[in-house]
Write a protein that holds these residues in place. Structure first.
Motif, short mmCIF file in Angstrom:
data_model
loop_
_atom_site.label_atom_id
_atom_site.label_comp_id
_atom_site.label_asym_id
_atom_site.label_seq_id
_atom_site.Cartn_x
_atom_site.Cartn_y
_atom_site.Cartn_z
N SER A 103 0.93 -1.08 0.03
CA SER A 103 -0.05 0.03 -0.03
C SER A 103 0.82 1.38 0.03
CB SER A 103 -0.94 0.04 1.16
OG SER A 103 -0.15 0.21 2.26
N LYS B 169 0.71 6.05 -0.12
CA LYS B 169 0.02 7.24 0.12
C LYS B 169 -0.80 7.54 -1.11
CE LYS B 169 3.51 10.19 2.43
NZ LYS B 169 2.37 10.46 3.23
N GLU B 170 -0.45 6.96 -2.37
CA GLU B 170 -1.45 7.01 -3.45
C GLU B 170 -0.90 5.97 -4.41
OE1 GLU B 170 1.08 8.17 -5.10
OE2 GLU B 170 1.76 9.74 -3.73
N CYS B 171 -1.42 5.85 -5.69
CA CYS B 171 -0.85 4.82 -6.65
C CYS B 171 0.60 4.89 -7.07
CB CYS B 171 -1.76 4.65 -7.67
SG CYS B 171 -3.55 4.40 -7.43
N VAL C 110 2.58 3.35 -4.35
CA VAL C 110 2.25 1.92 -4.48
C VAL C 110 3.14 1.30 -5.43
CG1 VAL C 110 0.68 0.24 -4.87
CG2 VAL C 110 0.01 2.14 -3.66
N TYR D 31 -6.06 -1.43 -4.51
CA TYR D 31 -5.20 -1.27 -3.42
C TYR D 31 -5.69 -0.45 -2.21
CZ TYR D 31 -1.39 -2.99 -6.51
OH TYR D 31 -0.61 -3.59 -7.45
N ILE E 11 -4.97 2.74 0.05
CA ILE E 11 -4.05 4.06 0.15
C ILE E 11 -4.34 4.82 1.14
CG2 ILE E 11 -3.48 3.88 -2.24
CD1 ILE E 11 -5.36 6.43 -2.50
N CYS F 126 -5.92 0.97 -8.93
CA CYS F 126 -4.57 1.80 -9.22
C CYS F 126 -4.39 1.26 -10.87
CB CYS F 126 -3.31 1.74 -8.44
SG CYS F 126 -3.26 2.29 -7.09
#
Ligand code: NAG
Ligand code: NAG
Length: 493
Positions: free
Chosen positions: A240, A242-244, A247, A258, A260, A273
């Protein structure tokens, strides 16, 4: 069973209509507008000026998108006859008479003397008998008279009755005539009109039967599918971030769902994502692909987000994105973390694809009604956000620019079309929540129309309320698919 089914469907339809709250305010005011003009090719989108008081106010000065240096650096680049018995009659001699001369046969006639005495004796007897008979004959005559009279009277009665019968026959015949006339009429009707009507109805019935069979099949199929409770269990990948993009950088290289957590002060949430398009790292914030999710929703729903993040098509993990809107709060929060780019990919009903991309994309917080700010267009779909519809000119075009607009839903009017006038709200007419101006050149959250082309007569309010991107397919073509993905902007290495 079938009637029950039809009833259920009717109830469902009624229920479904009840649910579309944002449509039920003035269904009859709308239908007239579409029939008079060749609107299927006209550019719509905008709401032209109608009088002196109706002035369009050009957009204000709004905060620009977040720009500047990224916290990321570039990265390397995935259904008897009865027999009659005839009895012969034997000839028998008549009893007591001179019937035969032959002695053999033994019967002799009496002589003349005996015959006289016999006759005298007989005469006396006969006289008395005659005397006795006379009164009887008189009686008989008398009674025969009576009989005659009786017969006579009966004849009279009969004659009278005959008359009555004749009368009755006349009446009956008249009646019969009229009955025959009616019979002929009815027969004609039955022979000609009925059969054709029955044929037509039969045809209709057959079609309905076919449809019902199809529906039953579909329902059966659904029932089979729903035997087991729906599994929405999407195994959450270990990775995981903070954002894609984060990731991706931590090793989450498959495109799937996912978890996040962009900000440590708020709970983590699920997102899809896309880790393949343009080297991955894309967080899906909007997705339309089959019309399975209703997008005509309230402010609160757009704020929190709605729809299905991802589905498992049998591979054990949720690798197929559903139709959803991530939620304005989340979108705002992620885009404000740093310079963010947005990729808007779309597909028509023949499979052709185009995209529009903005290097800078920022959505302000709820306190400022989620004002949109974009910049840095590239792509082949057309620059709707910044330039508006290229089919329109002057102020008409300016009315369709989305950049700098506040977000509007059918229950919260923040558009630039006569603000404060509830009969002039873009979101009520155009189907979804969006950064409407007056009103749009792009309507990705609009109504989903199967097949693409639609007309003003098909639209609830005669407006171009489909999933529209005017600069690619015009106002009267609703796209098959469209999605919006964001990623922290960074300069590739
Ligand atoms: C609408 O107008 C266009 C040209 O402007 C024409 O080609 C088209 O056939 C018209 N359609 C109808 C339904 O009148
Ligand atoms: C704006 O649109 C209206 C109606 O659609 C039209 O009458 C007017 O001429 C247009 N204005 C411009 C500048 O094109």
């Amino acid at each position: 069973m079938r009637t029950l089914l039809v009833l259920c469907l009717c109830l469902y339809v009624a229920w479904a209509q009840d649910n579309l709250e944002y449509d039920d305010y003035d269904m009859d005011t709308v239908t007239s507008s579409g029939s008079k003009t060749n609107e299927t090719v006209d550019a719509r989108g905008h709401r032209p000026n109608t009088g002196n008081r109706d002035r369009y106010n050009a957009p204000r000065n709004n905060p620009p998108p977040v720009s500047g240096s990224s916290r990321y650096r570039g990265r390397p680049t995935t259904t008897s006859v009865e027999r009659s018995v005839v009895q012969e009659k034997k000839e028998q001699p008549e009893a007591g008479g001179c019937t035969h001369p032959s002695e053999e046969l033994g019967v002799l006639c009496p002589n003349g003397c005996e015959l006289k005495t016999m006759l005298l004796k007989q005469e006396k007897n006969v006289k008395t008998s005659i005397n006795e008979l006379k009164p009887q004959v008189d009686d008989l005559s008398q009674s025969s008279n009576n009989v005659f009279n009786y017969v006579n009277s009966i004849s009279n009665t009969l004659r009278e009755r005959q008359i009555v019968i004749n009368d009755n026959n006349r009446v009956v015949s008249q009646y019969t005539d009229s009955v025959e006339e009616q019979h002929v009429y009815i027969k004609e009707t039955v022979d000609t009109v009925f059969p054709s009507n029955i044929r037509v109805l039969q045809g209709v019935l057959d079609k309905i039967r076919l449809k019902i069979q199809k529906l039953e099949k579909a329902i059966q199929a659904q029932r089979e599918e729903c035997k087991e409770p729906c599994k929405t269990t999407c195994p959450i990948p270990v990775v995981s971030g903070k954002e894609c993009e984060d990731v991706f950088r931590r090793g989450g290289r498959d495109s799937q769902m996912y978890l996040i957590q962009p900000d440590a002060f708020y709970p983590a949430y699920k997102v899809f994502c896309d880790q393949t398009t343009q080297n991955g790292g894309w967080l899906l914030i909007q997705n339309r692909l089959d019309g399975s999710v209703e997008f005509g929703r309230r402010w609160d729903e757009y704020r929190r987000g709605f729809g299905n993040i991802a589905l498992d098509s049998g591979k054990g993990h949720c690798e197929t994105p559903g139709e959803y809107w991530l939620g304005n709060d989340r979108i705002s929060q992620v885009t404000k973390m740093g310079p963010t780019e947005v990729l808007i990919e779309m597909q028509d009903w023949t499979g052709a694809k185009v995209h529009a991309q903005y290097q800078q994309f920022t959505v302000q917080s709820e306190t400022s009604n989620y004002i949109l700010a974009v910049d840095g267009y590239t792509g082949n779909a057309g620059n709707c956000f910044l330039e508006g519809s290229v089919e329109l000119f002057g102020e008409n075009r300016t009315m369709t620019i989305h950049n700098g607009m506040m977000f509007s839903t059918y229950d919260r009017d923040n558009d630039n079309w006569n603000p404060g006038n509830p009969s002039k709200q873009c979101s009520k007419e155009d189907g979804g929540g969006w950064w409407y101006n007056r009103c749009h050149s792009a309507n990705p959250n609009g109504r989903y129309y199967m097949g693409g082309s639609y007309t003003a007569q098909m639209a609830k309010h005669g407006t171009d309320d489909g999933v529209v991107w005017m600069n690619w397919k015009g106002s009267w073509y609703s796209l098959k698919a469209i999605s919006m993905k964001i990623r922290p902007f960074f300069v590739p290495q």
